[in-house]
Design an enzyme around this catalytic site. Structure first.
Site, mmCIF file in Angstrom:
data_model
loop_
_atom_site.group_PDB
_atom_site.id
_atom_site.type_symbol
_atom_site.label_atom_id
_atom_site.label_comp_id
_atom_site.label_asym_id
_atom_site.label_seq_id
_atom_site.Cartn_x
_atom_site.Cartn_y
_atom_site.Cartn_z
ATOM 1 N N GLY A 1 -10.132 4.068 3.820
ATOM 2 C CA GLY A 1 -9.081 4.710 4.627
ATOM 3 C C GLY A 1 -8.085 5.426 3.734
ATOM 4 O O GLY A 1 -7.690 4.888 2.707
ATOM 5 N N ARG B 1 -2.043 12.610 -9.080
ATOM 6 C CA ARG B 1 -1.218 13.499 -9.904
ATOM 7 C C ARG B 1 -0.765 12.794 -11.181
ATOM 8 O O ARG B 1 -0.837 13.354 -12.286
ATOM 9 C CB ARG B 1 -0.008 13.974 -9.086
ATOM 10 C CG ARG B 1 0.979 14.814 -9.865
ATOM 11 C CD ARG B 1 2.187 15.187 -9.008
ATOM 12 N NE ARG B 1 3.197 15.844 -9.827
ATOM 13 C CZ ARG B 1 4.088 15.193 -10.561
ATOM 14 N NH1 ARG B 1 4.078 13.868 -10.588
ATOM 15 N NH2 ARG B 1 4.975 15.865 -11.280
ATOM 16 N N ILE C 1 -2.111 10.265 -12.730
ATOM 17 C CA ILE C 1 -3.232 10.010 -13.661
ATOM 18 C C ILE C 1 -3.560 11.301 -14.428
ATOM 19 O O ILE C 1 -3.682 11.304 -15.652
ATOM 20 C CB ILE C 1 -4.473 9.500 -12.891
ATOM 21 C CG1 ILE C 1 -4.183 8.131 -12.273
ATOM 22 C CG2 ILE C 1 -5.694 9.433 -13.812
ATOM 23 C CD1 ILE C 1 -5.138 7.739 -11.150
ATOM 24 N N VAL C 2 -3.662 12.397 -13.680
ATOM 25 C CA VAL C 2 -4.027 13.677 -14.309
ATOM 26 C C VAL C 2 -2.986 14.066 -15.365
ATOM 27 O O VAL C 2 -3.314 14.441 -16.493
ATOM 28 C CB VAL C 2 -4.155 14.793 -13.241
ATOM 29 C CG1 VAL C 2 -4.294 16.161 -13.894
ATOM 30 C CG2 VAL C 2 -5.335 14.505 -12.313
ATOM 31 N N ARG D 1 -16.437 6.948 3.807
ATOM 32 C CA ARG D 1 -17.060 5.623 3.883
ATOM 33 C C ARG D 1 -18.546 5.858 3.628
ATOM 34 O O ARG D 1 -19.156 6.742 4.213
ATOM 35 C CB ARG D 1 -16.779 4.985 5.238
ATOM 36 C CG ARG D 1 -15.288 4.659 5.387
ATOM 37 C CD ARG D 1 -15.041 3.459 6.265
ATOM 38 N NE ARG D 1 -13.733 2.867 6.017
ATOM 39 C CZ ARG D 1 -12.595 3.274 6.582
ATOM 40 N NH1 ARG D 1 -12.595 4.247 7.453
ATOM 41 N NH2 ARG D 1 -11.458 2.670 6.302
ATOM 42 N N ASP E 1 -9.842 -3.016 -0.238
ATOM 43 C CA ASP E 1 -10.665 -4.068 -0.853
ATOM 44 C C ASP E 1 -12.160 -3.730 -0.871
ATOM 45 O O ASP E 1 -12.873 -4.141 -1.787
ATOM 46 C CB ASP E 1 -10.393 -5.443 -0.240
ATOM 47 C CG ASP E 1 -10.584 -5.471 1.253
ATOM 48 O OD1 ASP E 1 -10.894 -4.429 1.847
ATOM 49 O OD2 ASP E 1 -10.435 -6.571 1.838
ATOM 50 N N THR F 1 -4.021 1.551 0.376
ATOM 51 C CA THR F 1 -4.248 1.207 1.781
ATOM 52 C C THR F 1 -2.906 0.955 2.461
ATOM 53 O O THR F 1 -2.019 0.364 1.852
ATOM 54 C CB THR F 1 -5.136 -0.053 1.942
ATOM 55 O OG1 THR F 1 -5.014 -0.545 3.278
ATOM 56 C CG2 THR F 1 -4.746 -1.178 1.006
ATOM 57 N N ASP G 1 -2.468 -1.049 4.812
ATOM 58 C CA ASP G 1 -2.470 -2.373 5.438
ATOM 59 C C ASP G 1 -1.762 -3.471 4.640
ATOM 60 O O ASP G 1 -1.472 -4.531 5.181
ATOM 61 C CB ASP G 1 -3.917 -2.822 5.701
ATOM 62 C CG ASP G 1 -4.647 -1.870 6.639
ATOM 63 O OD1 ASP G 1 -3.987 -1.328 7.540
ATOM 64 O OD2 ASP G 1 -5.859 -1.666 6.471
ATOM 65 N N ASP H 1 -3.080 -5.351 2.561
ATOM 66 C CA ASP H 1 -3.953 -6.528 2.649
ATOM 67 C C ASP H 1 -4.660 -6.848 1.332
ATOM 68 O O ASP H 1 -5.694 -7.502 1.322
ATOM 69 C CB ASP H 1 -4.969 -6.363 3.798
ATOM 70 C CG ASP H 1 -5.868 -5.150 3.620
ATOM 71 O OD1 ASP H 1 -5.614 -4.328 2.706
ATOM 72 O OD2 ASP H 1 -6.825 -5.012 4.395
ATOM 73 N N MET I 1 -1.255 -1.106 12.983
ATOM 74 C CA MET I 1 -2.422 -1.368 12.127
ATOM 75 C C MET I 1 -2.151 -2.542 11.178
ATOM 76 O O MET I 1 -1.136 -3.218 11.269
ATOM 77 C CB MET I 1 -2.779 -0.111 11.350
ATOM 78 C CG MET I 1 -3.474 0.934 12.203
ATOM 79 S SD MET I 1 -3.977 2.344 11.192
ATOM 80 C CE MET I 1 -4.981 3.256 12.347
ATOM 81 N N GLY I 2 -3.047 -2.755 10.249
ATOM 82 C CA GLY I 2 -2.907 -3.851 9.285
ATOM 83 C C GLY I 2 -4.225 -4.567 9.059
ATOM 84 O O GLY I 2 -4.290 -5.532 8.305
ATOM 85 N N ARG I 3 -5.250 -4.105 9.751
ATOM 86 C CA ARG I 3 -6.545 -4.802 9.735
ATOM 87 C C ARG I 3 -6.303 -6.253 10.108
ATOM 88 O O ARG I 3 -5.878 -6.515 11.203
ATOM 89 C CB ARG I 3 -7.219 -4.657 8.378
ATOM 90 C CG ARG I 3 -8.279 -3.591 8.426
ATOM 91 C CD ARG I 3 -9.370 -3.869 7.431
ATOM 92 N NE ARG I 3 -9.913 -2.593 6.977
ATOM 93 C CZ ARG I 3 -10.705 -2.432 5.958
ATOM 94 N NH1 ARG I 3 -11.047 -3.476 5.225
ATOM 95 N NH2 ARG I 3 -11.165 -1.268 5.639
ATOM 96 N N GLU J 1 11.581 -8.292 19.771
ATOM 97 C CA GLU J 1 11.821 -9.654 20.275
ATOM 98 C C GLU J 1 10.618 -10.566 20.036
ATOM 99 O O GLU J 1 10.773 -11.783 19.910
ATOM 100 C CB GLU J 1 12.152 -9.615 21.774
ATOM 101 C CG GLU J 1 13.564 -9.160 22.102
ATOM 102 C CD GLU J 1 13.778 -7.661 21.929
ATOM 103 O OE1 GLU J 1 12.802 -6.913 21.717
ATOM 104 O OE2 GLU J 1 14.947 -7.244 21.992
#
Ligand code: ADP
Length: 323
Positions: A12, A22, A24-25, A73, A104, A126, A128, A130, A170-172, A188
């Site tokens: 994702g 950027r 890294i380059v 994917r 992961d 990601t 998420d 996670d 989201m968050g898986r 709440e």
């Protein structure tokens, strides 16, 4: 010393991936290393969709969400012969090292490439949050801001009509986006996989908040995958409490958008560190941030780090927000 580094983004997309690329380059350039961009994740690696980073004016992506080198994917990467092909493609360019930015699943691919002898470093890309070995993943902060902005809007209309609103985020299987957005918006009720509530329990709280305490609205933040049918849940709440109840699924509104300042800082710091590690001839490491310090540990360890439990904080914050 290594001379050529490739970068890919996988799984994702998340905001901030572009900032890591950027970083890294540009860091590699400082040290006189060449960098290559692999389009479309592991698929592009196997299919040799690789260009020298010098072909791209990279600074234009500093404030852009998504990943400008595309993601994919690619289930075939689970097969060893596919990964051997990938290794050969890298060798054909003389590329000795690879930085993988992903979640992961992508980490598993990175670990297996490392085992094949490709120098590999993984960055947690990601929304998420996670990946338990790091306090924050690249994308989390921006996704959180998007959720908060949208829930604030939903709150305005909920207040105006005395409504109960369910908001799926989201968050898986991780509840971090739910907990943090629940804190920031005063939701709440916060429901994650760790504290799935029965319809009866939810109805009882909504009834108390709206009909007894006369709150203007109730917001219920719910992690994805916890309930199969939010519209049915909303209908059940409305039937029992007589409070008009609607469900909103924020879905991909959480994914794109301009990376926050903190995101850019985190993604950049992690990208710089990836090059530092490769210059030290390191491989098989996953980069993270712990107590505001960028660190690295073996990818396998990162994958097996146990998730901190959020349940106590979720219950406490919900209680606070119900006052
Ligand atoms: P994420 O990296 O965001 O968790 P996925 O789980 O979809 O996303 O994984 C992204 C890609 O990583 C997959 O499409 C596949 O190419 C690769 N991958 C995932 N799991 C494995 C695995 N067990 N072995 C090798 N490659 C994998």
């Amino acid at each position: 010393m290594i001379k050529k580094i490739a970068i890919l983004t996988s799984g994702g997309d998340s905001q901030g991936m572009n900032n890591s690329i950027r970083a890294i380059v540009k860091t590699a350039k400082v040290y006189g290393l060449e960098t290559f961009l692999v389009y479309e994740g592991y698929k592009g690696l196997v299919e040799n969709l690789i260009v020298p980073a010098t072909e791209i004016k990279i600074d234009q992506y500093i404030n852009r969400g998504g990943t400008f080198i595309y993601s994919a994917r690619y289930i075939e990467f689970k097969q060893e012969e596919t990964r051997i092909k990938a290794k050969k493609v890298l060798e054909s360019h003389g590329i000795e090292a690879l930085v993988v930015i992903g979640g992961d699943g992508s980490y598993h691919g990175a670990q297996l490439l490392h085992k094949l002898g490709v120098k590999t470093i993984a960055l947690p890309g990601t929304i998420d949050n996670d990946i338990s070995s790091t306090d924050y993943t690249i994308g989390f902060d921006t996704a959180l801001s998007a959720i908060v902005e949208n829930v604030d809007r939903i709150r305005d209309t909920a207040n105006s009509h005395h409504r109960c609103m369910l908001v799926e985020v989201m968050g898986r299987y991780a509840g971090d986006l739910s907990l943090h957005s629940g804190i920031a918006t005063g939701a709440e009720i916060i429901i994650t996989a760790e504290n799935k509530m029965s319809t009866k329990e939810i109805i009882s709280i909504v009834d108390e908040q709206m009909n007894k305490l006369k709150k203007d609205s109730v917001i219920i933040i719910i992690s994805e995958h916890v309930y199969s049918d939010l519209n049915k849940l909303a209908n059940d709440i409305e039937t029992e409490t007589k409070v008009v109840t609607r469900a909103s699924v924020l879905a991909h509104l959480q994914r794109g958008g301009i990376p926050t300042a903190n995101e850019r800082v985190l993604a950049t710091r992690m990208g710089v560190y990836a090059v530092d590690l490769l210059l030290e001839n390191k491989s098989g490491l996953a980069i993270g941030i712990k107590n505001n310090k960028i660190n690295a540990l073996p990818i396998l360890e990162a994958l097996s780090t146990e998730r901190p439990k959020l349940i106590n904080e979720i219950l406490m914050i919900s209680k606070i927000n119900q006052q």
